[in-house]
Design an enzyme around this catalytic site. Structure first.
Site, PDB file in Angstrom:
ATOM      1  N   ASP A 170       0.781  -1.396  -0.046  1.00 36.96           N
ATOM      2  CA  ASP A 170       0.068   0.005   0.074  1.00 36.96           C
ATOM      3  C   ASP A 170       0.834   1.168  -0.002  1.00 36.96           C
ATOM      4  OD1 ASP A 170      -2.958   0.657   0.790  1.00 36.96           O
ATOM      5  OD2 ASP A 170      -1.528   2.180   1.677  1.00 36.96           O
ATOM      6  N   ASN A 187      -2.868  13.013  -3.129  1.00 33.33           N
ATOM      7  CA  ASN A 187      -3.997  13.550  -3.975  1.00 33.33           C
ATOM      8  C   ASN A 187      -4.402  14.878  -3.343  1.00 33.33           C
ATOM      9  OD1 ASN A 187      -4.498  11.445  -5.802  1.00 33.33           O
ATOM     10  ND2 ASN A 187      -5.597  10.225  -4.415  1.00 33.33           N
ATOM     11  N   HIS A 207      -5.267  14.972  -8.306  1.00 31.70           N
ATOM     12  CA  HIS A 207      -5.418  13.555  -8.591  1.00 31.70           C
ATOM     13  C   HIS A 207      -4.590  12.983  -9.777  1.00 31.70           C
ATOM     14  CE1 HIS A 207      -8.833  12.485  -5.718  1.00 31.70           C
ATOM     15  NE2 HIS A 207      -9.118  13.848  -5.811  1.00 31.70           N
ATOM     16  N   ASP A 212      -2.519   9.537  -9.660  1.00 40.26           N
ATOM     17  CA  ASP A 212      -2.412   8.758 -10.695  1.00 40.26           C
ATOM     18  C   ASP A 212      -0.935   8.518 -11.275  1.00 40.26           C
ATOM     19  OD1 ASP A 212      -5.204   8.496 -10.793  1.00 40.26           O
ATOM     20  OD2 ASP A 212      -5.623   9.850 -12.636  1.00 40.26           O
ATOM     21  N   GLU A 236      -5.035   2.309  -3.917  1.00 42.68           N
ATOM     22  CA  GLU A 236      -3.436   2.388  -4.000  1.00 42.68           C
ATOM     23  C   GLU A 236      -2.825   1.121  -3.398  1.00 42.68           C
ATOM     24  OE1 GLU A 236      -4.852   4.331   0.046  1.00 42.68           O
ATOM     25  OE2 GLU A 236      -5.717   3.988  -1.821  1.00 42.68           O
TER      26      GLU A 236
END
Length: 239
Positions: A120, A128, A133, A137, A163
């Site tokens: 993770d 974010n 965002h 990404d 994630e």
């Protein structure tokens, strides 16, 4: 002469009649032959036209079949692939995990073991929130690419959700599995992503230990991941 004609008038008349009939027969035959040739020509032209139409429709059908096959392959690809990272998605990961787990249960004494790891990205929400965002990404794609390039050919990695990534490590014991996870963690920490600070990841590791289901094994890995987060992140914890 008149007497001669009268004497053979019947024969002459008959001969002339026969000649006329023969001429008529030849004429009719000639007409029929001409009509037959015309019909044969028309039939030939019609056959050529039909063959062209059949060929065109066959080619069109082949093109449609190829398009359908291509669409089917695309649907199959996207049904099992995460569009952002191009890794296998959760469905694909579950299928791989279940298959590996079942093989292990069928041969528990084979001496071959496997492990799973949940990785993770640390503080992903902050990425974010602070950078947007799009940058989030970018971080996901960078980590996915790093994991894909860093695992062994026999291992597999999937985007498990958000994630989080699922790693399946084949033919490893506990120490080998941990060493692999530590190496992956270090590779992630070394990533350089434009306009982002360093990215780290926490990993929860679980080696198969006779669990009765994949859910039990996942639960152990998830608990180990939770501990890794609680203990400071950017580390590997075995469950």
């Amino acid at each position: 002469m008149s007497n001669l004609y009268q004497q053979y008038s019947i024969e002459v008349t008959s001969t002339l009649l026969i000649l006329v009939l023969l001429l008529l027969a030849v004429l009719l035959l000639s007409i029929n032959i001409r009509k037959r040739h015309q019909v044969e020509k028309q039939l030939k032209e019609l056959n050529l036209h039909l063959e062209e139409q059949v060929e065109k429709r066959t080619l069109a059908l082949m093109e449609k079949n190829l398009a359908l096959e291509d669409l089917s392959r695309q649907l199959e690809f996207y049904a099992h692939t995460d569009p952002l990272t191009q890794l296998g998605n959760r469905r694909s990961g579950s299928k791989h995990f279940n298959s590996t787990f079942q093989r292990q249960q069928l041969a528990p004494d084979s001496g071959i073991n496997f492990a799973i790891a949940l990785l993770d990205i640390d503080d992903f929400k902050a990425i974010n929130d602070n950078y947007g965002h799009d940058q989030g990404d970018q971080a996901l794609m960078a980590v996915a690419s790093c994991l894909r390039d860093s695992i062994r050919p026999t291992d597999a990695v999937f985007r498990w959700g958000g994630e989080e990534f699922l790693l399946i490590l084949h033919n490893v014991d506990t120490s080998e599995a941990r060493a692999s996870c530590e190496r992956l963690r270090e590779q992630v920490a070394l990533l350089e992503i434009p306009d982002l600070p360093s990215v780290t990841a926490s990993i929860g590791l679980r080696c198969y230990a006779g669990e009765s289901s994949v859910d039990d094994m996942l639960k152990h890995a998830d608990e180990a991941l939770y501990l890794a987060k609680q203990q400071g992140k950017n580390q590997v914890v075995s469950g």
